[in-house]
Scaffold this motif. Structure first.
Motif, PDB file in Angstrom:
ATOM      1  N   GLN A  53       1.199  -0.843   0.006  1.00 55.76           N
ATOM      2  CA  GLN A  53      -0.101   0.334   0.012  1.00 55.76           C
ATOM      3  C   GLN A  53       0.723   1.439  -0.140  1.00 55.76           C
ATOM      4  O   GLN A  53       0.650   2.289  -0.363  1.00 55.76           O
ATOM      5  CB  GLN A  53      -0.812  -0.030   0.931  1.00 55.76           C
ATOM      6  N   ALA A  57       1.724   4.036  -3.636  1.00 53.84           N
ATOM      7  CA  ALA A  57       1.116   5.397  -2.623  1.00 53.84           C
ATOM      8  C   ALA A  57       2.255   6.228  -3.224  1.00 53.84           C
ATOM      9  O   ALA A  57       2.232   7.479  -4.089  1.00 53.84           O
ATOM     10  CB  ALA A  57       0.777   5.684  -1.126  1.00 53.84           C
ATOM     11  N   ASN A  60       2.628   5.618  -6.908  1.00 52.83           N
ATOM     12  CA  ASN A  60       1.389   5.630  -8.276  1.00 52.83           C
ATOM     13  C   ASN A  60       1.170   4.541  -9.062  1.00 52.83           C
ATOM     14  O   ASN A  60       0.790   4.578 -10.550  1.00 52.83           O
ATOM     15  CB  ASN A  60       1.003   6.864  -9.531  1.00 52.83           C
TER      16      ASN A  60
END
Ligand code: HEM
Length: 179
Positions: A53, A57, A60
């Motif tokens: 995750q 982030a 992208n």
């Protein structure tokens, strides 16, 4: 989840995105292990999820695409570490239809605490295979990357269509047609 999955993942992150991104995703995750892994250890899957995750982030890039690329790298680790297991097979369809009843059975002998998915065979011909993937970890794109590389390993190619059977991606149908 086995430590080798973490150590190889972090090596790849450093290689592709650099030490700074590696450091960021570790410090911004809340890791019981502190981000220190040994290849033979076992760690919580939630640590891998957090690392993915955070990396997603920062870059992208979707988690699915990260897992796909990571699996293609991991296949190289498998080729190096378990050449005997791969040598059992002469054909990609044969190999992929044997994950459940042979390959992961052997993996479980090496790592009794491995967290493995199930692959049910729905349909099989000489050039095609339909599999149902089930796992609470929803790592279907890790499976897709390993399947792509399985065909490459046998100097072959295929069209692989993935159909999610639920929103979570814990049940996924793979329709595989050798070219
Ligand atoms: C997970 C080994 C082939 C699909 C794993 C793990 C290992 C492993 C060590 C991690 C278990 C854990 O962290 O607890 C191997 C070896 C293979 C092989 C040695 C070949 C000789 C394949 C192939 C596929 C596959 C061809 C193709 C679809 C997966 C998936 C996972 C996994 C999707 C992620 C766990 C999950 O979804 O629950 N495998 N594997 N494996 N393997 Fe394999």
């Amino acid at each position: 989840m086995k430590g080798i999955v973490f150590t190889e993942f972090l090596d790849l992150v450093e290689d592709k995105f650099g030490l700074e991104v590696l450091d960021k995703i570790i410090t911004q995750s809340n890791l019981e292990s502190g981000g220190v892994y040994t290849s033979v250890g076992t760690y919580s899957f939630s640590e891998m999820l957090q690392l993915l995750q955070q990396l997603s982030a920062h870059t992208n890039i979707s988690i699915d695409d990260l897992l796909l690329v990571y699996a293609e790298h991991f296949f190289g680790v498998i080729e190096e570490s378990y050449p005997g297991l791969l040598a059992t097979y002469k054909d990609p369809i044969e190999m992929l239809s044997s994950i459940e009843n042979h390959i992961h059975v052997e993996v479980r002998k090496i790592y009794p605490d491995a967290e493995l998915p199930t692959f049910e065979i729905v349909e099989k011909t000489q050039d095609s295979l339909v599999l149902i993937y089930k796992s609470s970890r929803a790592m279907h794109h890790f499976g897709l990357g390993l399947m792509n590389k399985t065909f490459e390993h046998f100097n072959s190619t295929a069209s692989i269509v993935l159909e999610k059977l639920n929103n979570e991606g814990t049940e996924v149908k793979f329709v595989i047609n050798k070219n």
